[in-house]
Every structure is written in structure tokens, then in C-alpha cells.
Design a protein around this motif. Sequence first.
Motif, PDB file in Angstrom:
ATOM      1  N   THR B  13     -26.257 -66.751  -5.951  1.00  9.06           N
ATOM      2  CA  THR B  13     -26.361 -66.767  -4.459  1.00  9.06           C
ATOM      3  C   THR B  13     -27.475 -66.000  -3.894  1.00  9.06           C
ATOM      4  OG1 THR B  13     -23.748 -66.798  -4.702  1.00  9.06           O
ATOM      5  CG2 THR B  13     -24.770 -66.377  -2.349  1.00  9.06           C
ATOM      6  N   GLN B  16     -31.796 -62.389  -5.212  1.00 15.07           N
ATOM      7  CA  GLN B  16     -31.453 -60.949  -5.454  1.00 15.07           C
ATOM      8  C   GLN B  16     -30.183 -60.844  -6.104  1.00 15.07           C
ATOM      9  OE1 GLN B  16     -32.698 -58.646  -1.985  1.00 15.07           O
ATOM     10  NE2 GLN B  16     -30.992 -57.634  -2.082  1.00 15.07           N
ATOM     11  N   GLU B  17     -29.295 -61.631  -5.915  1.00 15.85           N
ATOM     12  CA  GLU B  17     -28.085 -61.541  -6.656  1.00 15.85           C
ATOM     13  C   GLU B  17     -28.197 -61.716  -8.174  1.00 15.85           C
ATOM     14  OE1 GLU B  17     -24.980 -64.533  -6.989  1.00 15.85           O
ATOM     15  OE2 GLU B  17     -23.363 -63.109  -6.229  1.00 15.85           O
ATOM     16  N   PHE B  20     -29.699 -58.876  -9.789  1.00 15.03           N
ATOM     17  CA  PHE B  20     -28.471 -57.968  -9.959  1.00 15.03           C
ATOM     18  C   PHE B  20     -27.684 -58.121 -11.165  1.00 15.03           C
ATOM     19  CE2 PHE B  20     -25.445 -54.634  -8.451  1.00 15.03           C
ATOM     20  CZ  PHE B  20     -24.193 -55.296  -8.938  1.00 15.03           C
ATOM     21  N   GLN B  24     -26.654 -55.880 -14.642  1.00 15.36           N
ATOM     22  CA  GLN B  24     -25.714 -55.344 -15.174  1.00 15.36           C
ATOM     23  C   GLN B  24     -25.290 -55.912 -16.450  1.00 15.36           C
ATOM     24  OE1 GLN B  24     -24.316 -53.465 -12.782  1.00 15.36           O
ATOM     25  NE2 GLN B  24     -26.324 -53.893 -11.694  1.00 15.36           N
ATOM     26  N   TYR B  40     -39.388 -53.221  -4.386  1.00 19.14           N
ATOM     27  CA  TYR B  40     -38.601 -53.719  -3.426  1.00 19.14           C
ATOM     28  C   TYR B  40     -37.275 -52.657  -3.725  1.00 19.14           C
ATOM     29  CZ  TYR B  40     -35.299 -57.118  -1.083  1.00 19.14           C
ATOM     30  OH  TYR B  40     -34.554 -57.554  -0.253  1.00 19.14           O
ATOM     31  N   SER B  42     -34.042 -52.809  -3.667  1.00 20.31           N
ATOM     32  CA  SER B  42     -32.933 -53.232  -4.191  1.00 20.31           C
ATOM     33  C   SER B  42     -32.720 -53.301  -5.899  1.00 20.31           C
ATOM     34  CB  SER B  42     -32.486 -54.692  -3.842  1.00 20.31           C
ATOM     35  OG  SER B  42     -32.336 -54.754  -2.288  1.00 20.31           O
ATOM     36  N   THR B  45     -31.367 -50.043  -6.713  1.00 24.45           N
ATOM     37  CA  THR B  45     -30.042 -50.107  -6.628  1.00 24.45           C
ATOM     38  C   THR B  45     -29.285 -50.783  -7.760  1.00 24.45           C
ATOM     39  OG1 THR B  45     -30.298 -50.188  -4.298  1.00 24.45           O
ATOM     40  CG2 THR B  45     -28.159 -50.592  -4.902  1.00 24.45           C
ATOM     41  N   ILE B  49     -26.496 -48.987 -10.406  1.00 22.25           N
ATOM     42  CA  ILE B  49     -25.233 -49.414 -10.383  1.00 22.25           C
ATOM     43  C   ILE B  49     -24.837 -49.809 -11.540  1.00 22.25           C
ATOM     44  CG2 ILE B  49     -23.767 -51.401  -9.886  1.00 22.25           C
ATOM     45  CD1 ILE B  49     -24.807 -51.392  -7.113  1.00 22.25           C
ATOM     46  N   LEU B 177     -20.170 -62.477 -15.034  1.00 26.43           N
ATOM     47  CA  LEU B 177     -20.346 -61.423 -13.918  1.00 26.43           C
ATOM     48  C   LEU B 177     -20.510 -62.239 -12.764  1.00 26.43           C
ATOM     49  CD1 LEU B 177     -22.574 -58.868 -15.722  1.00 26.43           C
ATOM     50  CD2 LEU B 177     -20.160 -58.832 -15.534  1.00 26.43           C
ATOM     51  N   THR B 181     -18.259 -61.397  -9.157  1.00 26.97           N
ATOM     52  CA  THR B 181     -18.985 -60.895  -8.286  1.00 26.97           C
ATOM     53  C   THR B 181     -18.983 -61.731  -6.910  1.00 26.97           C
ATOM     54  OG1 THR B 181     -21.086 -61.354  -8.901  1.00 26.97           O
ATOM     55  CG2 THR B 181     -20.638 -59.244  -9.126  1.00 26.97           C
ATOM     56  N   SER B 182     -19.121 -63.045  -7.005  1.00 31.61           N
ATOM     57  CA  SER B 182     -19.101 -63.877  -5.890  1.00 31.61           C
ATOM     58  C   SER B 182     -18.810 -65.459  -6.341  1.00 31.61           C
ATOM     59  CB  SER B 182     -20.469 -64.008  -5.206  1.00 31.61           C
ATOM     60  OG  SER B 182     -21.290 -64.294  -5.844  1.00 31.61           O
TER      61      SER B 182
END
Lengths: 361, 307
Positions: B13, B16-17, B20, B24, B40, B42, B45, B49, B177, B181-182
Motif C-alpha cells: 500500500t 513507504q509501507e 516499513f 520489520q 526521509y 519515516s 521510524t 519500531i 507482515l 498490517t493492512s
Amino acid sequence: MSAATVPATLDLSGRGPLRATSAAVRHAAKAALDAGATHYTDRPGIAPLREAIAVHLAGQRGIAVRPETEVVVTCGLQEALFVALQVTLAGGGEALLPGPVPREDVELVRFAGGTPRVAEPTAELKTDPRAVAELAGPHSRALVLRSPNAAGCALGQSVLEELAAVVTEHDLALFAVEPLAELHLVDSTVPSMAALPGLAPRTITIGDFVADGLAGWRVGFLAGPEELVGPMRRLKQELSICSPAVSQHAALAAMRTGAAGRAAYREGLGLRATLLADALTQAGARGVVVPDAGAHLLVDGGGLRPDDPAILACGVRPGDGGEVGAPGFLRLSLDAEPAALSQAGALLGAVLASTQHEEAR
Amino acid sequence: MPVDRDEGVVITTGGQEGLFLVVQALLQPGDEVLVPDPGYPSYDTAIRIAGGEPVKVGTREEEAFDLDPAAVEAAITPRSRMLLLVSPGNPTAGTISPAHIRELARIARRHDLWVISDEIYEKLLYDDTEHLSIGSLPGMAERTITVNGFSKSYCMTGWRVGWVAGPVAVMREVARLKRLTSDAAPLVSQYAGIAALTGPQDVLVEYSAIYARRRRIVLDTLDRLGFSYGLPRGGFYVFLNGSSTGISAGELSLKLLREARVLIFPGTGFGPAWGDYMRLAWLAPEDRIAEAMARVEACLTSDKAPA
């Protein structure tokens, strides 16, 4: 029924609800695209959709939230649940999960840094608040409550109140996951947890638009007090920036125009649930769990798995109840034609009756 | 770049996702990730995480913010697990030269590092700049995860669809994952992505020309005003050095907002060391870019005019 008359496999394994997107919503989405809705939106979601969600929560579920700061449009219910759990459990702690619980909820709690504690449901797959209370303790941080539960069983007022007592006694964050709130087949007046006295300040309500046939559009929401929602909004932005623009417009159109469609879909599901349950029962199957909400029915598998040769031979392809925290049950989608459901019920019911009878001996 | 057709790609999605999820999937608590600076936010972050630690590798205006392999290797410790490459970059619009990409590949192999290569701006290049995907080099496919999407090249920011590609074992974990997450990427956006990739590609030529004209307007103005900057070789930003004004980038940003009604981000949003820098983007239509730069020039020139 002879083998010659058994049709091609009746596939009832869909995870659903599998309702198609209405023509009105599709047209609204196309219009939004043509008007230029292809860019990033406001990060928490387009204002009209957040406002519509807030109005809906207030009017239909008794939950008061400010759209400007207390509603975030997410990429589906799953993203809402992920950011909510990640923000709350990143430092560790236990999350109570009243069963039956989807396997993914358990995985998600672990991924978010927490420890899942699953409370067993009753034999009839109903949520058991006493089992939840027994698990609550000093390490408990959150309660993740699906209402209706993953088996489609509604949580009555008394169950909700007992769970509310656990939440307040142990000072838990409450995640009220309510995607099927629009698909109560019997009684559409079941309250939301956030509407119960004293719970709003600690509750995040999570939902989506699958009842409007928007499962593939990946749009959902979370709503709650600003101090809880703020960090979740920021994490959502770090994760996916914003939710799909076209999907947000589709959701807005569904909220504005979809009441009649939802009602018709709900009524259809109710009729089909009764049809399938009757067919299974008349064929001799036991352990049929008629849903109070949602688009699935569960039946005791009698020791058979969905891919068992006996199941496959009868021409019905069920889903696995274990995916929704009901191991040993077969999960049957109601998103099929009534005639197909009757046929599937008769075929599968006969197999289960035989197996369940053998088990009982 | 060899990729397994069935399991070597996960649709996400947005890019950027994707980044991430890859972080992870690969990082363990305590792992270090070498990250270009400025960068950037993100990325940091996502790394934190996952329990990891971003280790900044500074880039320099004088080198157009190219990533120096020697600087990367000097930052490696026993806890280093991953190298993050972003080319063209954000906020700098710097690119990593093919020669540096090859050397970074050697470093990654020598130190057994994973490489995440964020190539979201790969199609937006200027002045015959060459983009080389590190995953295409010998010995790199098995340790490289490439992140990309449709937002920047095909102007599909609002569709929220991207992809990651890499070794099957990693992609399986990314897919797991992703489900948590989504779940799946928006179906309508996936079909839009297919149309973008398989349809006429002349839009890329058109967009490149548009961005090049806007870039010219911006850089000409900056040159007249005496600002230095890392030459932007890709993307649609310039990371300009505002120290010649005698005030910080934060103060300059506020001044331009108040007096010229033009918004330019101060560089501290991309790292605490960049207090003299600002990121200017040319995403608005050409006439608005021209007007904005004219206002900036008028604002800063009037400061220098005799009383």
C-alpha cells in the motif's frame, strides 16, 4: 443425490463478506477520479468522510467523536488495528483477546510487541466474559474485543457490561473492533462498547465498509479520544501516508447512499443463514452455529478438516473455522445463491452426520 | 534484476509501507542500519519500531549528496546488518553514481549486509544521469530488496500502491507482515498500477520535460540569489544551502512564508545537522513555480536594496 448429479465444487470458503460494490458507489468513485482525486489526501482522511463517520457513530452507535481530531481513515480495518496495537503495546504488555479470535489477531498482537492472552469461548462459540476476567492481571494492557465475535455471535448487553467491568477494573485500553456492526442479522440495536458508561475515554472504535461491498477498496477507520488517536494518526502517516483517495470517495458515497443496500444485503444474509442451517440440520449435521451477524456460518466438522477427502468428495469446499478461532469447525460463506447453499447444506450435512455419528459411537 | 515471478514480489500500500515491512522482516533488536543523511524521517521510524538503530552516513553538498562508499564502510560495526540506499534521494535529489553503486555492492558482500534500495524516483532523472539498480549486480539479488512504486513516476500518489521485490524467503515474511498490517493493497489501485506499467510510457517523457523546465526556473533563481545547493540529479527537489543569508533555514523559511507567502521546508525536518538547508520542491504547475521564485527573489533582493 447421485454422483452424476453433483455439480462442480460449491466453493463456500470465501473469507468475505463478498458483497459486490454497488453501481452508485462505483460511479461516485469514477467521478472522483475524473475530478482529480488521484493525489495524497489530508493525512487523516478527507474531511467529508471523517465527518460522515462521526455522524454515523453518534447517530447509530451513541459514540461522540470530533471528526477533525478523533477520526482517522485507514487502509482497511487491519491497518487501524495494527496502528492501534503498535502504539499501545510497543513497550510490551498483555492484550486480552476474548475468543473466538482470528488467528491473525493473535499474530498481530505479537507483531505489535505484546503478549496475546486468548480467553476460550463457550462450547457454542459465544464470548465468555468470565474467561476474560480470569486472564486479566497486572500485566494486562489492552482488551481487543470483536463485537460481534469472529464466529458471528452477538455480544449481548450483559456480556458487554461484564467486559466493561474487566476493562475498568484493570485500567485497560479497549479496542472495539466492530466491522460487522452493519450486518447484524437479527437485532441491530446491540450497543458499541464506547457507548457504555465510562468507557469512551479509553476506547478506540475500529470499523470498515465491507458491509457496503468495499472489502477490496481497503478503507476503514479508527475513532476515539484525541489523546489516544493522535499517536495512532501519526503512525498511520508514517506507515502509509494517507488512505487511497478513490477508496475514501467510494466509502463516502456508500455512507451517503448505501443504507437501503446494506439493509437488503443484511436481509439476504439472514435468509441464507436460515436456509443453510436448515439444510445442514435436516441432513443430520449437529453443531450448527447460526450467526447473529456477518456473512458466515460455522458447523462442527466432526473431526474432518476442510481438505479431508470425504469433504472434497461431496463437492463442497468449506473454509477453516480455525482461522476465526473455532478449530474443528467448518466455516461456510453465505455469499452464494440460495439454491447452491441448500445443495451444499444437504451434501455436507450428510457427510458430517455420518462422521459425527461415528464419533459419537 | 532477477526476481521470482510467483513469490519474489509483494504489492504494498505505497512504497513507504513496503520499506516499513522489509525493515520489520529483516531486523532484530539491536541491529544497525546505515542510512544516508539527510534522509526521509519515516526510515528512522521504521527502523526504530523494529528495534534497530539508524546509523547516519553523511552526504555532502559539494558532491551533490552522492553517497561515498568509504564513508559507508567507515560506519560499519559488528552490529551493522543493513544498508539503506535511496537514489534519487529525498530531500537532496542526489543520486548515487554507478561507480559508487558497484563499490557499495562490494562493501555489502564483504560485510554480509542486506541492502534495501529505495528507487521510487528512478525514472525522474536529469542531465543524462544514469540510474543503476544495485540488485542487478552480480551477487546482489540474494541480498537486495528493491522498493518502488507508482506515486512519483506516474503521478499516482493518491492510489497508495507500490511494491517490494527480493529473495523469496524475505518476500514470504514481508507478505505475512503485510497481511497483518493492512492486508492486501487496494484492488482498484493494483489494476491502475498494471495500466501504468503496461500502457503507453510517453507520459514519463512528458513528465520529465515538465519537471526539467520547473527545475530550470528554480535553479536559475537560486543562482541569481547566490544560494549554493547540491545539484539535483533526480526527483523534484533541491536541497539548498541558505547560510549565505546569515540566518538559519528555520528563520528563512518563516521569513519567506510571512513576507513572500512561499512555503519552503527547513532542512531540520530531515536531520538535526541540516539547520542551514531547505528543501524546495517543484511540484506545483510551472506558472506557480515561476511566481513563487519571483516572490522569493523579490523578498530577498529587497533586503539587500539600499535604504
